[in-house]
Design a protein around this motif. Structure first.
Motif, PDB file in Angstrom:
ATOM      1  N   LEU A   3       0.830  -1.215   0.000  1.00 27.74           N
ATOM      2  CA  LEU A   3       0.000   0.000   0.000  1.00 27.74           C
ATOM      3  C   LEU A   3       0.864   1.264   0.000  1.00 27.74           C
ATOM      4  CD1 LEU A   3      -3.129   0.821   0.539  1.00 27.74           C
ATOM      5  CD2 LEU A   3      -2.337   1.236   2.865  1.00 27.74           C
ATOM      6  N   TYR A   4       1.828   1.312   0.917  1.00 29.88           N
ATOM      7  CA  TYR A   4       2.662   2.504   1.033  1.00 29.88           C
ATOM      8  C   TYR A   4       3.549   2.684  -0.216  1.00 29.88           C
ATOM      9  CZ  TYR A   4       1.406   2.650   6.041  1.00 29.88           C
ATOM     10  OH  TYR A   4       0.734   2.722   7.240  1.00 29.88           O
ATOM     11  N   ASP A   5       4.032   1.565  -0.784  1.00 35.73           N
ATOM     12  CA  ASP A   5       4.850   1.667  -2.010  1.00 35.73           C
ATOM     13  C   ASP A   5       4.042   2.293  -3.138  1.00 35.73           C
ATOM     14  OD1 ASP A   5       7.169   0.699  -0.994  1.00 35.73           O
ATOM     15  OD2 ASP A   5       6.895  -1.369  -1.685  1.00 35.73           O
ATOM     16  N   TYR A  59      -3.888  12.982   9.033  1.00 32.14           N
ATOM     17  CA  TYR A  59      -4.329  11.756   9.717  1.00 32.14           C
ATOM     18  C   TYR A  59      -3.141  10.774   9.737  1.00 32.14           C
ATOM     19  CZ  TYR A  59      -8.790  13.774   8.138  1.00 32.14           C
ATOM     20  OH  TYR A  59      -9.835  14.611   7.846  1.00 32.14           O
ATOM     21  N   CYS A  60      -1.985  11.266  10.198  1.00 34.09           N
ATOM     22  CA  CYS A  60      -0.720  10.542   9.969  1.00 34.09           C
ATOM     23  C   CYS A  60      -0.472   9.413  10.948  1.00 34.09           C
ATOM     24  CB  CYS A  60       0.447  11.517   9.977  1.00 34.09           C
ATOM     25  SG  CYS A  60       0.844  12.165  11.611  1.00 34.09           S
ATOM     26  N   GLY A  61      -1.292   9.253  12.003  1.00 29.20           N
ATOM     27  CA  GLY A  61      -1.053   8.164  12.947  1.00 29.20           C
ATOM     28  C   GLY A  61       0.346   8.269  13.528  1.00 29.20           C
ATOM     29  N   GLY A  74       3.305  16.242   9.534  1.00 31.31           N
ATOM     30  CA  GLY A  74       2.276  15.250   9.840  1.00 31.31           C
ATOM     31  C   GLY A  74       1.260  15.842  10.801  1.00 31.31           C
ATOM     32  N   VAL A  75      -0.028  15.596  10.565  1.00 34.37           N
ATOM     33  CA  VAL A  75      -1.076  16.098  11.459  1.00 34.37           C
ATOM     34  C   VAL A  75      -1.894  14.923  11.971  1.00 34.37           C
ATOM     35  CG1 VAL A  75      -3.014  17.690  11.728  1.00 34.37           C
ATOM     36  CG2 VAL A  75      -1.219  18.202  10.059  1.00 34.37           C
ATOM     37  N   GLU A  76      -2.036  14.839  13.297  1.00 33.65           N
ATOM     38  CA  GLU A  76      -2.711  13.689  13.901  1.00 33.65           C
ATOM     39  C   GLU A  76      -3.362  14.117  15.217  1.00 33.65           C
ATOM     40  OE1 GLU A  76      -3.355  10.284  13.466  1.00 33.65           O
ATOM     41  OE2 GLU A  76      -4.117  10.376  15.508  1.00 33.65           O
ATOM     42  N   LEU A  77      -4.559  13.611  15.464  1.00 32.88           N
ATOM     43  CA  LEU A  77      -5.347  14.010  16.640  1.00 32.88           C
ATOM     44  C   LEU A  77      -4.954  13.265  17.923  1.00 32.88           C
ATOM     45  CD1 LEU A  77      -7.785  15.797  17.400  1.00 32.88           C
ATOM     46  CD2 LEU A  77      -9.284  13.910  16.784  1.00 32.88           C
ATOM     47  N   ASN A  78      -4.569  11.995  17.792  1.00 37.66           N
ATOM     48  CA  ASN A  78      -4.317  11.154  18.975  1.00 37.66           C
ATOM     49  C   ASN A  78      -2.916  11.423  19.546  1.00 37.66           C
ATOM     50  OD1 ASN A  78      -3.646   9.075  20.718  1.00 37.66           O
ATOM     51  ND2 ASN A  78      -4.341   7.426  19.371  1.00 37.66           N
ATOM     52  N   PRO A  79      -2.841  11.967  20.782  1.00 36.01           N
ATOM     53  CA  PRO A  79      -1.524  12.314  21.347  1.00 36.01           C
ATOM     54  C   PRO A  79      -0.594  11.103  21.514  1.00 36.01           C
ATOM     55  CG  PRO A  79      -3.321  12.830  22.908  1.00 36.01           C
ATOM     56  CD  PRO A  79      -3.963  12.314  21.668  1.00 36.01           C
ATOM     57  N   CYS A  90      -0.042  17.870  16.757  1.00 37.05           N
ATOM     58  CA  CYS A  90      -1.164  17.140  17.352  1.00 37.05           C
ATOM     59  C   CYS A  90      -2.390  18.041  17.314  1.00 37.05           C
ATOM     60  CB  CYS A  90      -0.807  16.747  18.789  1.00 37.05           C
ATOM     61  SG  CYS A  90      -2.036  15.649  19.504  1.00 37.05           S
ATOM     62  N   ASP A  91      -3.296  17.766  16.397  1.00 35.34           N
ATOM     63  CA  ASP A  91      -4.470  18.638  16.232  1.00 35.34           C
ATOM     64  C   ASP A  91      -5.486  17.926  15.347  1.00 35.34           C
ATOM     65  OD1 ASP A  91      -6.124  20.836  16.317  1.00 35.34           O
ATOM     66  OD2 ASP A  91      -4.712  22.223  15.374  1.00 35.34           O
ATOM     67  N   ASP A  92      -6.699  18.445  15.342  1.00 37.77           N
ATOM     68  CA  ASP A  92      -7.711  17.997  14.395  1.00 37.77           C
ATOM     69  C   ASP A  92      -7.277  18.422  12.994  1.00 37.77           C
ATOM     70  OD1 ASP A  92     -10.431  17.299  13.396  1.00 37.77           O
ATOM     71  OD2 ASP A  92     -10.529  19.465  13.101  1.00 37.77           O
ATOM     72  N   ALA A  93      -7.286  17.484  12.071  1.00 35.91           N
ATOM     73  CA  ALA A  93      -6.743  17.759  10.731  1.00 35.91           C
ATOM     74  C   ALA A  93      -7.504  18.897  10.047  1.00 35.91           C
ATOM     75  CB  ALA A  93      -6.782  16.496   9.883  1.00 35.91           C
ATOM     76  N   SER A  94      -8.832  18.924  10.199  1.00 40.60           N
ATOM     77  CA  SER A  94      -9.618  19.966   9.521  1.00 40.60           C
ATOM     78  C   SER A  94      -9.281  21.349  10.077  1.00 40.60           C
ATOM     79  CB  SER A  94     -11.115  19.704   9.683  1.00 40.60           C
ATOM     80  OG  SER A  94     -11.425  18.435   9.182  1.00 40.60           O
TER      81      SER A  94
END
Ligand code: SAH
Length: 387
Positions: free
Chosen positions: A224-226, A244-246, A264-269, A291-295
């Motif tokens: 998938l990543y490739d 949503y970079c996890g 990278g933007v991701e909500l979960n600390p 670390c933030d809401d992507a929108s």
């Protein structure tokens, strides 16, 4: 390739396509993706697995007692009930994980450790979550308990480890609430080892922890990543956003290709903490995480006049939203690579971009990350006209 129909197929409900030959499953998924997405762009043939068995490296099981007997069982709740369907060996789950769950059942019997009873609020072990890193073989076991300590705690942990030397770390998560969530909200306590395991994908190291999202089929994740990287055709001058970079997987692979900068933007600390550790582990200087809401964050960036060259987004099942997409258009990337685990929300979001922007879908690539289930992962490549 045809499989014996799983005897638990109806009761478990996890593998809706198990009674089809694997080739037919792939045909069905291809048709589903084409039905929903071919109006937006050309759909390439789905990439299946050579061996679509035991691919799932994250396994979680609920513990209880047999309905009439006293035997300890583990498995899943039958749909809509609190009756446990015992699952002691499963065609899609990792075999080491299933073996470890077997050891837990045995030790609970030997040490008279009662499973947690949600109604009476008695007993101890409620769920066990096992994650295995396929490259290193390291295993994490999370004991989700309603009460602690369990009887003979030290012997239990030592024997669990002795019988399954792949176990690198054991964690405790407390969860006595009446909830369908497996993990309780408090931080895990480390009972043994470092508290995380390490996976290697696409030449980079990634930390897997109890709560951060990590793809559960490592063999197909590399595929998938490739594909996502090939679609992006990254250049050394590119600035890249991984939304949503996890734990930073996609962004870090992009950074390792030598682009100018990745955000990278991701909500979960917890995931962002893992992403920071991964950045250090891989010695990458050209990536940072927010670390933030992507929108909200994309909107802020758009208001500040930020632009980027390539935007990756890999949102959860509910997809992205209009705020995100409207801001993404303002950031004006020449290329958008949208990775989706839900064809319906992908179709909705592609529709929005078709209506409100001059992006064109150049390719759609389905990848089978979840054989025997109806789930399908899809990557869409979009380019801005005249980019
Ligand atoms: N790209 C990563 C993770 C994809 S899963 C990988 O390949 O491993 C989707 C991720 O989106 C999860 O980590 C989840 O925590 C995150 N997420 C969910 N809602 C979000 C939001 N509103 N803003 C930012 N991230 C969000």
């Amino acid at each position: 390739m045809r499989y014996e129909k799983c005897p638990l197929m109806e009761k478990c409900g996890g593998c809706q396509l198990m009674d089809l030959a694997y080739e037919d499953q792939l045909d069905e998924k291809q048709a589903f993706v084409e039905d929903n997405l071919s109006g937006y762009g050309p759909v390439a043939p789905i990439v299946g697995m050579d061996d679509p068995t035991h691919y799932r490296t994250k396994v979680q099981a609920v513990f209880g007692r047999e309905y009439k007997g006293r035997r300890i069982i583990s498995g899943i709740y039958a749909y809509g009930t609190h009756h446990i369907v015992p699952i002691h060996d499963c065609l899609v789950e990792d075999e080491v994980a299933d073996r470890i769950l077997g050891t837990v059942r045995n030790l609970m019997g030997n040490f008279k450790i009662d499973p947690w009873d949600e109604d009476r609020q008695t007993g101890y072990i409620r769920h066990v979550l096992v994650k295995r890193a396929s490259y290193t073989g390291q295993v994490m076991v999370v004991l989700v308990c309603g009460d602690w300590p369990i009887p003979h705690k030290d012997d239990f942990i030592n024997l669990l480890r002795q019988r399954n030397p792949e176990i690198k770390t054991i964690l405790l998560n407390m969860n006595s609430a009446k909830t369908s969530m497996v993990l309780g909200p408090d931080p895990e306590k480390t009972l043994m080892g470092p508290g995380f395991i390490e996976e290697k994908l696409c030449g980079l190291w990634f930390r897997i922890s109890a709560k951060s999202f990590f793809q559960v089929n490592p063999r197909q994740t590399e595929v998938l990543y490739d594909i996502a990287m090939k679609m992006a055709r990254l250049k050394p001058t590119d600035t890249v956003i991984d939304a949503y970079c996890g734990t930073g997987t996609i962004g870090m692979i992009a950074a390792s290709k030598g682009v100018k900068e990745v955000v990278g933007v991701e909500l979960n600390p917890d995931a962002v903490k893992d992403a920071e550790a991964n950045k250090a582990r891989n010695k990458l200087a050209n990536i940072r995480f927010i670390c933030d809401d992507a929108s909200s964050r994309l909107k802020q960036m758009a208001n500040e006049g930020v632009t980027c060259d390539v935007l990756f987004l890999d949102p959860p099942r509910m997809g992205s939203d209009e705020r995100f997409l409207a801001s993404a258009i303002k950031l004006a990337p020449s290329t958008i690579v949208y990775i989706s685990c839900n064809v319906n929300t992908l179709a909705r979001d592609l529709h929005y971009l078709k209506e409100f922007s001059d992006y064109q879908v150049l390719g759609i690539q389905p990848v089978d990350m979840f054989p025997h289930t109806t789930h399908v992962e899809t990557i869409a490549l979009l380019m801005r006209n005249n980019a």
